[in-house]
Motif scaffolding. Structure first.
Motif, PDB file in Angstrom:
ATOM      1  N   UNK A   1     -12.520  44.900 -30.241  1.00  9.02           N
ATOM      2  CA  UNK A   1     -11.736  43.664 -30.200  1.00  9.02           C
ATOM      3  C   UNK A   1     -11.115  43.495 -28.826  1.00  9.02           C
ATOM      4  N   UNK A   2     -11.210  42.282 -28.320  1.00 11.25           N
ATOM      5  CA  UNK A   2     -10.629  41.946 -27.023  1.00 11.25           C
ATOM      6  C   UNK A   2      -9.512  40.919 -27.178  1.00 11.25           C
ATOM      7  N   UNK A   3      -9.001  40.778 -28.397  1.00  8.93           N
ATOM      8  CA  UNK A   3      -7.911  39.842 -28.642  1.00  8.93           C
ATOM      9  C   UNK A   3      -8.416  38.515 -29.164  1.00  8.93           C
ATOM     10  N   UNK A   4      -7.516  37.550 -29.153  1.00 10.27           N
ATOM     11  CA  UNK A   4      -7.819  36.233 -29.695  1.00 10.27           C
ATOM     12  C   UNK A   4      -7.078  35.161 -28.913  1.00 10.27           C
ATOM     13  N   UNK A   5      -7.715  34.024 -28.686  1.00 11.95           N
ATOM     14  CA  UNK A   5      -7.004  32.929 -28.039  1.00 11.95           C
ATOM     15  C   UNK A   5      -6.107  32.157 -29.005  1.00 11.95           C
ATOM     16  N   UNK A   6      -6.133  32.517 -30.311  1.00 14.26           N
ATOM     17  CA  UNK A   6      -5.209  31.885 -31.243  1.00 14.26           C
ATOM     18  C   UNK A   6      -5.845  31.524 -32.571  1.00 14.26           C
ATOM     19  N   UNK A   7      -4.987  31.005 -33.445  1.00 15.54           N
ATOM     20  CA  UNK A   7      -5.435  30.538 -34.757  1.00 15.54           C
ATOM     21  C   UNK A   7      -5.127  29.053 -34.868  1.00 15.54           C
ATOM     22  N   UNK A   8      -5.786  28.422 -35.818  1.00 17.72           N
ATOM     23  CA  UNK A   8      -5.604  26.985 -36.015  1.00 17.72           C
ATOM     24  C   UNK A   8      -5.788  26.670 -37.486  1.00 17.72           C
ATOM     25  N   UNK A   9      -5.459  25.472 -37.834  1.00 16.96           N
ATOM     26  CA  UNK A   9      -5.664  24.985 -39.202  1.00 16.96           C
ATOM     27  C   UNK A   9      -5.005  25.870 -40.255  1.00 16.96           C
ATOM     28  N   UNK A  10      -3.801  26.339 -39.984  1.00 14.31           N
ATOM     29  CA  UNK A  10      -3.081  27.118 -40.990  1.00 14.31           C
ATOM     30  C   UNK A  10      -2.691  26.169 -42.118  1.00 14.31           C
ATOM     31  N   UNK A  11      -3.033  26.553 -43.343  1.00 13.35           N
ATOM     32  CA  UNK A  11      -2.721  25.732 -44.509  1.00 13.35           C
ATOM     33  C   UNK A  11      -2.093  26.592 -45.585  1.00 13.35           C
ATOM     34  N   UNK A  12      -0.955  26.146 -46.088  1.00  8.77           N
ATOM     35  CA  UNK A  12      -0.296  26.789 -47.222  1.00  8.77           C
ATOM     36  C   UNK A  12      -0.530  25.875 -48.412  1.00  8.77           C
ATOM     37  N   UNK A  13      -1.409  26.283 -49.304  1.00 16.16           N
ATOM     38  CA  UNK A  13      -1.923  25.405 -50.348  1.00 16.16           C
ATOM     39  C   UNK A  13      -1.225  25.564 -51.689  1.00 16.16           C
TER      40      UNK A  13
END
Length: 152
Positions: A79-91
């Motif tokens: 793993x070299x990391x992540x540029x981020x997350x998106x579309x977080x949904x609490x359903x």
């Protein structure tokens, strides 16, 4: 256990990452520190809220997803990391005593155009309660090292 490289993440693959049962004390402790809204920290006030009872912070469900991501595959990957997350949904709300099961679905994979030793993987993390109801999802890109060429 063998290291996971970018080439090991196949579009469509599903990985069961594990489960977590959310206890009332844990919900309150997390929320007091990070999301102190009444329906997260006060069981009495929560009864009069929109949710009609205490619920976990959505961020709490995301944090558990991160822990299970690390435990289930990141620590054995390049793993070299992540540029981020998106579309977080609490359903749906997560209540004390709920057991949430997490899984990762690989949505997309591509080699980096600018970094020859790097591949990118877009995944969706899904969280399901004990009734198979989806309670949270998010998507994000991960960067992974590519498998070294044989003899290199």
């Amino acid at each position: 256990m063998a290291k996971l490289y970018w080439e090991d993440f196949i579009v469509g693959d599903v990985l069961a990452m594990g489960s977590h049962t959310f206890g009332e004390d844990e919900i309150i402790a997390f929320a007091r520190q990070y999301d102190p809204q009444p329906f997260h920290v006060d069981p009495v006030a929560a009864k009069d809220s929109f949710f009609k009872g205490l619920i976990a912070s959505g961020w709490h469900t995301v944090v558990i997803a991160m822990r299970l991501t690390v435990q289930s595959y990141l620590t054995r990957s390049v793993s070299l990391g992540s540029p981020g997350v998106e579309n977080v949904r609490w359903l749906a709300p997560v209540r004390p005593g709920d057991t949430i099961t997490y899984r990762r679905v690989v949505l997309e994979s591509r080699a980096s155009e600018s970094k020859p030793g790097v591949g990118l993987v877009r995944s969706r993390v899904e969280a399901h309660n004990q009734n198979s109801q989806v309670v949270m999802t998010f998507e994000g890109w991960g960067m992974f090292g590519r498998r070294p060429a044989a003899g290199a």
